[in-house]
Design a protein around this motif. Structure first.
Motif, PDB file in Angstrom:
ATOM      1  N   THR A   1       0.947  -1.091   0.179  1.00  9.35           N
ATOM      2  CA  THR A   1      -0.249  -0.094  -0.018  1.00  9.35           C
ATOM      3  C   THR A   1       0.682   1.359  -0.004  1.00  9.35           C
ATOM      4  OG1 THR A   1      -0.164  -0.276   2.230  1.00  9.35           O
ATOM      5  CG2 THR A   1      -1.902  -1.039   1.132  1.00  9.35           C
ATOM      6  N   ALA A   2       0.326   2.358  -0.073  1.00  7.61           N
ATOM      7  CA  ALA A   2       0.971   3.617  -0.274  1.00  7.61           C
ATOM      8  C   ALA A   2       2.006   3.656   0.800  1.00  7.61           C
ATOM      9  CB  ALA A   2      -0.138   4.813  -0.332  1.00  7.61           C
ATOM     10  N   HIS A   3       3.115   4.258   0.276  1.00  3.74           N
ATOM     11  CA  HIS A   3       4.341   4.683   1.112  1.00  3.74           C
ATOM     12  C   HIS A   3       4.933   5.723   0.703  1.00  3.74           C
ATOM     13  CE1 HIS A   3       7.030   2.798  -1.545  1.00  3.74           C
ATOM     14  NE2 HIS A   3       6.282   1.801  -1.760  1.00  3.74           N
ATOM     15  N   PRO A   4       5.837   6.469   1.150  1.00  2.00           N
ATOM     16  CA  PRO A   4       6.509   7.677   0.658  1.00  2.00           C
ATOM     17  C   PRO A   4       7.372   7.540  -0.528  1.00  2.00           C
ATOM     18  CG  PRO A   4       6.854   7.702   2.881  1.00  2.00           C
ATOM     19  CD  PRO A   4       6.257   6.430   2.843  1.00  2.00           C
ATOM     20  N   ASP A   5       7.297   8.114  -1.663  1.00  4.38           N
ATOM     21  CA  ASP A   5       8.129   7.934  -2.787  1.00  4.38           C
ATOM     22  C   ASP A   5       9.554   8.041  -2.504  1.00  4.38           C
ATOM     23  OD1 ASP A   5       9.161   8.273  -5.311  1.00  4.38           O
ATOM     24  OD2 ASP A   5       7.327   8.969  -6.143  1.00  4.38           O
ATOM     25  N   SER A   6      10.272   6.924  -2.791  1.00  4.10           N
ATOM     26  CA  SER A   6      11.673   7.005  -2.519  1.00  4.10           C
ATOM     27  C   SER A   6      12.439   7.956  -3.575  1.00  4.10           C
ATOM     28  CB  SER A   6      12.338   5.692  -2.470  1.00  4.10           C
ATOM     29  OG  SER A   6      12.333   5.172  -3.710  1.00  4.10           O
ATOM     30  N   THR A   7      11.754   8.324  -4.413  1.00  5.52           N
ATOM     31  CA  THR A   7      12.827   9.360  -5.523  1.00  5.52           C
ATOM     32  C   THR A   7      12.719  10.530  -5.218  1.00  5.52           C
ATOM     33  OG1 THR A   7      10.740   9.582  -7.038  1.00  5.52           O
ATOM     34  CG2 THR A   7      12.527   7.541  -7.472  1.00  5.52           C
ATOM     35  N   THR A   8      12.037  11.078  -3.813  1.00  6.56           N
ATOM     36  CA  THR A   8      11.761  12.598  -3.764  1.00  6.56           C
ATOM     37  C   THR A   8      11.832  12.647  -2.011  1.00  6.56           C
ATOM     38  OG1 THR A   8      10.499  14.427  -3.582  1.00  6.56           O
ATOM     39  CG2 THR A   8       9.410  12.316  -3.714  1.00  6.56           C
ATOM     40  N   ASP A   9      12.254  13.565  -1.492  1.00  7.00           N
ATOM     41  CA  ASP A   9      12.187  14.023  -0.306  1.00  7.00           C
ATOM     42  C   ASP A   9      10.998  14.787  -0.035  1.00  7.00           C
ATOM     43  OD1 ASP A   9      14.770  12.857   0.554  1.00  7.00           O
ATOM     44  OD2 ASP A   9      15.989  14.721   0.244  1.00  7.00           O
ATOM     45  N   ASP A  10      10.171  15.170  -0.898  1.00 11.47           N
ATOM     46  CA  ASP A  10       9.079  16.054  -0.715  1.00 11.47           C
ATOM     47  C   ASP A  10       7.759  14.820  -0.065  1.00 11.47           C
ATOM     48  OD1 ASP A  10       6.571  17.232  -1.136  1.00 11.47           O
ATOM     49  OD2 ASP A  10       7.543  18.300  -2.773  1.00 11.47           O
ATOM     50  N   GLU A  11       7.424  15.241   1.172  1.00 13.08           N
ATOM     51  CA  GLU A  11       6.545  14.340   1.890  1.00 13.08           C
ATOM     52  C   GLU A  11       4.950  14.290   1.217  1.00 13.08           C
ATOM     53  OE1 GLU A  11       5.415  17.240   5.612  1.00 13.08           O
ATOM     54  OE2 GLU A  11       7.132  15.597   5.866  1.00 13.08           O
ATOM     55  N   ARG A  12       4.879  14.964   0.198  1.00  9.31           N
ATOM     56  CA  ARG A  12       3.570  14.977  -0.296  1.00  9.31           C
ATOM     57  C   ARG A  12       3.405  13.982  -1.308  1.00  9.31           C
ATOM     58  NH1 ARG A  12       3.295  20.543  -3.830  1.00  9.31           N
ATOM     59  NH2 ARG A  12       5.712  19.686  -3.933  1.00  9.31           N
ATOM     60  N   TRP A  13       4.367  13.254  -1.777  1.00 13.77           N
ATOM     61  CA  TRP A  13       4.331  12.288  -2.786  1.00 13.77           C
ATOM     62  C   TRP A  13       4.419  10.673  -2.116  1.00 13.77           C
ATOM     63  CZ3 TRP A  13       1.558  14.659  -5.703  1.00 13.77           C
ATOM     64  CH2 TRP A  13       1.857  15.943  -5.930  1.00 13.77           C
ATOM     65  N   ASP A  14       3.369  10.028  -2.461  1.00 10.05           N
ATOM     66  CA  ASP A  14       3.552   8.476  -2.029  1.00 10.05           C
ATOM     67  C   ASP A  14       3.369   7.783  -3.311  1.00 10.05           C
ATOM     68  OD1 ASP A  14       3.305   9.324   0.730  1.00 10.05           O
ATOM     69  OD2 ASP A  14       1.353   9.155   0.901  1.00 10.05           O
ATOM     70  N   CYS A  15       3.566   6.576  -3.112  1.00  6.35           N
ATOM     71  CA  CYS A  15       3.330   5.417  -4.130  1.00  6.35           C
ATOM     72  C   CYS A  15       3.262   4.042  -3.687  1.00  6.35           C
ATOM     73  CB  CYS A  15       4.666   5.457  -5.078  1.00  6.35           C
ATOM     74  SG  CYS A  15       6.241   4.780  -4.546  1.00  6.35           S
ATOM     75  N   VAL A  16       2.686   3.399  -4.609  1.00  5.33           N
ATOM     76  CA  VAL A  16       2.403   1.803  -3.985  1.00  5.33           C
ATOM     77  C   VAL A  16       3.586   1.063  -4.844  1.00  5.33           C
ATOM     78  CG1 VAL A  16      -0.142   2.089  -3.792  1.00  5.33           C
ATOM     79  CG2 VAL A  16       0.860   1.436  -6.007  1.00  5.33           C
ATOM     80  N   ASP A  17       3.589  -0.289  -4.392  1.00  2.00           N
ATOM     81  CA  ASP A  17       4.274  -0.974  -5.115  1.00  2.00           C
ATOM     82  C   ASP A  17       3.589  -2.053  -5.801  1.00  2.00           C
ATOM     83  OD1 ASP A  17       6.304   0.008  -3.539  1.00  2.00           O
ATOM     84  OD2 ASP A  17       6.984  -1.919  -2.623  1.00  2.00           O
ATOM     85  N   ILE A  18       3.956  -2.433  -7.089  1.00  2.00           N
ATOM     86  CA  ILE A  18       2.986  -3.409  -7.992  1.00  2.00           C
ATOM     87  C   ILE A  18       4.053  -4.348  -8.480  1.00  2.00           C
ATOM     88  CG2 ILE A  18       1.377  -1.789  -8.699  1.00  2.00           C
ATOM     89  CD1 ILE A  18       2.736  -1.411 -11.197  1.00  2.00           C
ATOM     90  N   LYS A  19       3.668  -5.366  -8.699  1.00  2.76           N
ATOM     91  CA  LYS A  19       4.212  -6.659  -9.736  1.00  2.76           C
ATOM     92  C   LYS A  19       3.519  -7.002 -10.899  1.00  2.76           C
ATOM     93  CE  LYS A  19       2.285 -10.710  -7.570  1.00  2.76           C
ATOM     94  NZ  LYS A  19       2.502 -12.065  -6.940  1.00  2.76           N
ATOM     95  N   ALA A  20       4.127  -7.533 -11.659  1.00  8.60           N
ATOM     96  CA  ALA A  20       3.591  -7.907 -12.984  1.00  8.60           C
ATOM     97  C   ALA A  20       2.762  -9.358 -12.667  1.00  8.60           C
ATOM     98  CB  ALA A  20       4.853  -8.189 -14.116  1.00  8.60           C
ATOM     99  N   SER A  21       1.685  -9.298 -13.285  1.00  5.02           N
ATOM    100  CA  SER A  21       0.766 -10.430 -13.012  1.00  5.02           C
ATOM    101  C   SER A  21       0.688 -11.345 -14.179  1.00  5.02           C
ATOM    102  CB  SER A  21      -0.628 -10.151 -12.530  1.00  5.02           C
ATOM    103  OG  SER A  21      -1.475 -11.283 -12.454  1.00  5.02           O
ATOM    104  N   LYS A  22       0.233 -10.730 -15.258  1.00  5.13           N
ATOM    105  CA  LYS A  22       0.253 -11.565 -16.471  1.00  5.13           C
ATOM    106  C   LYS A  22       0.330 -10.622 -17.721  1.00  5.13           C
ATOM    107  CE  LYS A  22      -3.547 -13.695 -15.733  1.00  5.13           C
ATOM    108  NZ  LYS A  22      -4.682 -14.697 -16.039  1.00  5.13           N
ATOM    109  N   SER A  23       0.777 -10.820 -18.924  1.00  6.13           N
ATOM    110  CA  SER A  23       0.905 -10.372 -20.028  1.00  6.13           C
ATOM    111  C   SER A  23      -0.554 -10.574 -20.859  1.00  6.13           C
ATOM    112  CB  SER A  23       2.063 -10.726 -21.020  1.00  6.13           C
ATOM    113  OG  SER A  23       3.287 -10.542 -20.193  1.00  6.13           O
ATOM    114  N   LEU A  24      -0.677  -9.484 -21.725  1.00  5.86           N
ATOM    115  CA  LEU A  24      -2.128  -9.786 -22.353  1.00  5.86           C
ATOM    116  C   LEU A  24      -1.855 -10.442 -23.595  1.00  5.86           C
ATOM    117  CD1 LEU A  24      -3.220  -7.575 -20.709  1.00  5.86           C
ATOM    118  CD2 LEU A  24      -4.286  -6.472 -22.546  1.00  5.86           C
ATOM    119  N   LYS A  25      -2.644 -11.495 -24.176  1.00  6.29           N
ATOM    120  CA  LYS A  25      -2.361 -11.930 -25.447  1.00  6.29           C
ATOM    121  C   LYS A  25      -2.317 -11.084 -26.625  1.00  6.29           C
ATOM    122  CE  LYS A  25      -3.650 -16.720 -24.334  1.00  6.29           C
ATOM    123  NZ  LYS A  25      -4.413 -16.551 -23.091  1.00  6.29           N
TER     124      LYS A  25
END
Length: 137
Positions: free
Chosen positions: A69-93
Motif C-alpha cells: 500500500t501507499a508509502h513515501p516515494d523514495s525518489t523524492t524528499d517531498d513528503e507530499r508524494w506517496d506511491c504503491v508497489d506493484i508486480k507484473a501479474s500477466k501479459s495480455l495475449k
DNA sequence: GCCAACGTTGGC
DNA sequence: GCCAACGTTGGC
C-alpha cells in the motif's frame, strides 16, 4: 477489490522492465499529481491494474497486482508524494489499443478515453472485464 | 512537431 | 481566494 490503470512510457519504464522485477515488484514512483496520488493512497494489496503505455504504443499490455500500500516515494524528499508497489501479474495475449477502447461504445465512459492525461486512474469492473476479453486473458 | 487539455504557481 | 501565466502531458 478494486481495479486501476497505471500509465507509463516505454522510455521511462517498460513492461519488460516490470516483468524483469518478477514477484518482488517495484514501487510506482515519480507520480507528481494529486489525483493520481490519491488513487494510490486508497489502493489495497491484491488490487489489480492495467499497465498502459502512452505516447507511441498507446495500448494496455499487461496486468499488475498491488503488493504494497501507499508509502513515501523514495525518489523524492517531498513528503507530499506517496506511491504503491506493484508486480507484473500477466501479459495480455493481444495488446488493447487506445483506438480499440475509443471504438468500443461500452468503454465510452472510461477515464482513459476521456481524460488521457491522468497517469493513475480507476477502472470499473465492467471495463476491466471488457478489456481482459479484448486482450485475450 | 503541434496543440488542446489540464494542473500548478504566484501576484494581487 | 481569484485568475492569469506558465509548464507538462499525451494524442494526433
Amino acid at each position: 477489490m478494486a481495479y486501476w490503470l497505471f500509465k507509463s512510457e516505454v522510455s521511462t519504464w517498460s513492461w519488460e522492465d516490470q516483468l524483469a522485477k518478477g514477484d518482488a515488484g517495484e514501487e510506482w514512483d515519480g507520480v507528481r499529481n494529486y489525483q493520481a496520488r490519491n488513487f494510490m493512497r486508497v489502493m489495497e494489496i491484491g488490487d489489480l491494474g492495467f499497465f498502459y503505455l502512452s505516447q507511441k504504443e498507446k495500448c494496455v499490455v499487461g496486468i499488475v497486482e498491488v503488493i504494497a500500500t501507499a508509502h513515501p516515494d523514495s525518489t523524492t524528499d517531498d513528503e507530499r508524494w506517496d506511491c504503491v508497489d506493484i508486480k507484473a501479474s500477466k501479459s495480455l495475449k493481444t495488446p488493447v489499443t487506445l483506438q480499440m477502447c475509443k471504438e468500443d461504445p461500452r468503454l465510452s465512459d472510461m477515464v482513459l478515453v476521456n481524460n488521457s492525461r491522468l497517469s493513475v486512474q480507476p477502472v470499473t469492473p465492467a471495463e476491466w472485464a471488457i478489456i481482459c476479453d479484448l486482450g485475450g486473458v
